[in-house]
Design a protein around this motif. Structure first.
Motif, mmCIF file in Angstrom:
data_model
loop_
_atom_site.group_PDB
_atom_site.id
_atom_site.type_symbol
_atom_site.label_atom_id
_atom_site.label_comp_id
_atom_site.label_asym_id
_atom_site.label_seq_id
_atom_site.Cartn_x
_atom_site.Cartn_y
_atom_site.Cartn_z
ATOM 1 N N THR A 1 3.841 7.303 0.036
ATOM 2 C CA THR A 1 3.769 7.816 1.405
ATOM 3 C C THR A 1 4.221 6.702 2.350
ATOM 4 N N LEU A 2 4.645 7.075 3.549
ATOM 5 C CA LEU A 2 5.294 6.122 4.452
ATOM 6 C C LEU A 2 4.284 5.201 5.133
ATOM 7 N N SER A 3 4.573 3.901 5.071
ATOM 8 C CA SER A 3 3.778 2.921 5.811
ATOM 9 C C SER A 3 4.550 2.382 7.006
ATOM 10 N N GLU A 4 5.857 2.234 6.845
ATOM 11 C CA GLU A 4 6.679 1.730 7.949
ATOM 12 C C GLU A 4 8.094 2.290 7.830
ATOM 13 N N GLY B 1 9.948 1.411 3.011
ATOM 14 C CA GLY B 1 8.742 1.577 3.805
ATOM 15 C C GLY B 1 7.555 2.213 3.115
ATOM 16 N N CYS B 2 7.601 2.368 1.770
ATOM 17 C CA CYS B 2 6.464 2.962 1.058
ATOM 18 C C CYS B 2 5.227 2.071 1.169
ATOM 19 N N LEU B 3 4.065 2.685 1.171
ATOM 20 C CA LEU B 3 2.810 1.941 1.184
ATOM 21 C C LEU B 3 2.754 0.938 0.035
ATOM 22 N N GLU B 4 3.233 1.337 -1.114
ATOM 23 C CA GLU B 4 3.192 0.467 -2.294
ATOM 24 C C GLU B 4 3.954 -0.832 -2.082
ATOM 25 N N ALA B 5 4.963 -0.805 -1.217
ATOM 26 C CA ALA B 5 5.755 -2.011 -0.941
ATOM 27 C C ALA B 5 4.986 -3.009 -0.076
ATOM 28 N N TYR B 6 3.801 -2.613 0.400
ATOM 29 C CA TYR B 6 3.000 -3.479 1.268
ATOM 30 C C TYR B 6 1.608 -3.788 0.702
#
Length: 392
Positions: A238-241, A253-258
Motif C-alpha cells: 500500500t502507498l506510503s509516499e 513509494g510502497c510502505l515496505e520500502a520504508y
C-alpha cells in the motif's frame, strides 16, 4: 435434490465442528454447558460427544460431576514448515500447536523438488526427536511468502524464490505421504492466532507482520479472507509516499520500502556511511544505545506504519490488530511513533478502545503458525487438504 443421507452427514459434521470449537474456545466443558452454549439438544450432545470420545478426539477430564470434556490435544500431531531464504524451519506440534520438537535444515537451493525432499527429511528428524509415531501425524502445514492458491496448494507467485505456478502441496505430499495444507506465511500465522492466540474469541481482526517484508492477513467473521486468488493482504505494497523510494516489487513509494527490516537497514547504511556494512544485530545494539540517527529512522518508519494501519482500520473496523514478525524486536523506538500516528489518523470511533497486540516472536513462530494450517482441519471439516492422502 439433496439426499437425506447427505443432509444427515452435513448435520453431523456441523455439530461436530460446533462442539469442538466451543470446547477449544472455552476449555474443558460439561455436556450440559455444551447444550446451553451451542443450542443443541442434550440428546444430540450425547450422540456427538460419545462418537468423538470413541474416536479419541475428546477425553473426559477429571472426576468431578458433571465430568468436563476436553479436546485430546496430545493424541494427535501435525508438522509445520516455514520456507526461509536459506533454510527450512520445521516443528512438530500437538493439536494446540504446542511445540514438541523442532529442526532447521539448510537448503542447497530453492528448487521445489529440493524443498519437498527436505520436508520429508524434516518429518523423519522430528518424529525421531519426539518419539511420535509417524502414523499419528494428521498432516503438514506450510507457510511461504507469495500469492498462494490455498485450495489447490499451488504457489501462483513467490518473487523471493522465483516460483510461478508451482504445485508445492502435491510435491510435499508425495514425499511425506501426508495430507498437506499450504498458504501464505502471514495467513498461516493468522490461522494459528484465530485458533489459539489473541484472536481466539475475536471474530474480526487483522494480523500485520513486520520483518524481511511487511504482510497482513484479514479474519472476517471468524474466517480468513484470502481474496479472489489468494492475493489479499499485500499491506506492504500500500502507498506510503507518492513517487517515493523504489520497492523490491518494482513500484515506488510502497510502505515496505520504508518500514520493513530490510529497508530500515538499507536506509541507515545510506545515511551513516561508517555503518555501511552493519547488519540487524548491530542495528539493534545501536537502538539500545539510543543512537540518534537510527532513532530518527525508526520514528519515521513507525509513523508511516501507523498511518497505513489507521487507513486499514478505517476501512475494515476490526476488533483487534495483532502485530508480529521479526520486527517486534525493534521495540518501543518503532512502536511508540506507530501508535501516535495511528491515533492521529484513525477515526475516533475506530481507534477508540481498539487493542493493538504486539506478539512475542521466537525463531519458530512462523513454523508454529504453519502447523495451524493442518490443525485447522481438526476444527473445521470444510478445510480440505491442498493436496494429499485421505485421512483414515
Amino acid at each position: 435434490m439433496t439426499s437425506l443421507k447427505g443432509d444427515q452427514g452435513t448435520t453431523r459434521a456441523l455439530n461436530r465442528r460446533l462442539i469442538l470449537n466451543e470446547i477449544r474456545r472455552q476449555g474443558p466443558t460439561s455436556r450440559a454447558r455444551l447444550a446451553e452454549q451451542t443450542g443443541l439438544s442434550p440428546a444430540a450432545i450425547t450422540f456427538v460427544t460419545t462418537e468423538l470420545l470413541q474416536e479419541g478426539l475428546l477425553i473426559e477430564k477429571g472426576e468431578r460431576r458433571p465430568i468436563p470434556l476436553d479436546i485430546h490435544y496430545s493424541g494427535h500431531f501435525v508438522i509445520g514448515l516455514k520456507l526461509m531464504e536459506s533454510r527450512l524451519e520445521a516443528v512438530l506440534t500437538d493439536l494446540s500447536t504446542q511445540i514438541l520438537a523442532r529442526t532447521s535444515l539448510d537448503l542447497p537451493d530453492h528448487q521445489p523438488e529440493t524443498v519437498a525432499r527436505y520436508a520429508a527429511r524434516a518429518r523423519e528428524e522430528l518424529c525421531q526427536q519426539s518419539g511420535v509415531d509417524a502414523q499419528k501425524l494428521l498432516g503438514v502445514g506450510m507457510g511461504l511468502p507469495g500469492v498462494i492458491d490455498a485450495k489447490s496448494g499451488i504457489c501462483l507467485l513467490s518473487g523471493r524464490f522465483g516460483w510461478k505456478d508451482i504445485p508445492i502441496a502435491r510435491l510435499i505430499s508425495e514425499h511425506t505421504q501426508l495430507p498437506v495444507w499450504v498458504d501464505n506465511d502471514v495467513n498461516a500465522f493468522a490461522v494459528a492466532e484465530r485458533l489459539f492466540g489473541s484472536g481466539k474469541n475475536t471474530p474480526n481482526f487483522v494480523v500485520v507482520t513486520v520483518g524481511r517484508a511487511i504482510g497482513s492477513a484479514i479474519v472476517m467473521e471468524g474466517k480468513l479472507y484470502r481474496g479472489r486468488n489468494g492475493g489479499a493482504g499485500e499491506f506492504g505494497h500500500t502507498l506510503s509516499e507518492y513517487r517515493g523510494r523504489k520497492c523490491e516489487c518494482g513500484r515506488l513509494g510502497c510502505l515496505e520500502a520504508y518500514a520493513s527490516e530490510h529497508s530500515l537497514l538499507r536506509h541507515f547504511q545510506e545515511i551513516s556511511p561508517r555503518h555501511h556494512n552493519i547488519q540487524m544485530e548491530g542495528l539493534l545494539k545501536l537502538i539500545d544505545r539510543k543512537n540518534e540517527r537510527i532513532l530518527n529512522v525508526l520514528e519515521d518508519a513507525g509513523s508511516r506504519l501507523g498511518r497505513n494501519l489507521a487507513d486499514m482500520a478505517n476501512l475494515l473496523n476490526p476488533d483487534l490488530i495483532v502485530l508480529g514478525g521479526e520486527g517486534v524486536r525493534l521495540g518501543e523506538a518503532f512502536f511508540r511513533p506507530m501508535r501516535l500516528a495511528f491515533r492521529e489518523r484513525a477515526f475516533d470511533c475506530v481507534a477508540e478502545d481498539l487493542p493493538i497486540a504486539i506478539h512475542d516472536w521466537g525463531d519458530d513462530a512462523w513454523a508454529r503458525g504453519a502447523a495451524g494450517l493442518a490443525t485447522e482441519h481438526f476444527f473445521d471439516f470444510e478445510v480440505q487438504p491442498s493436496e494429499g492422502l485421505e485421512n483414515n
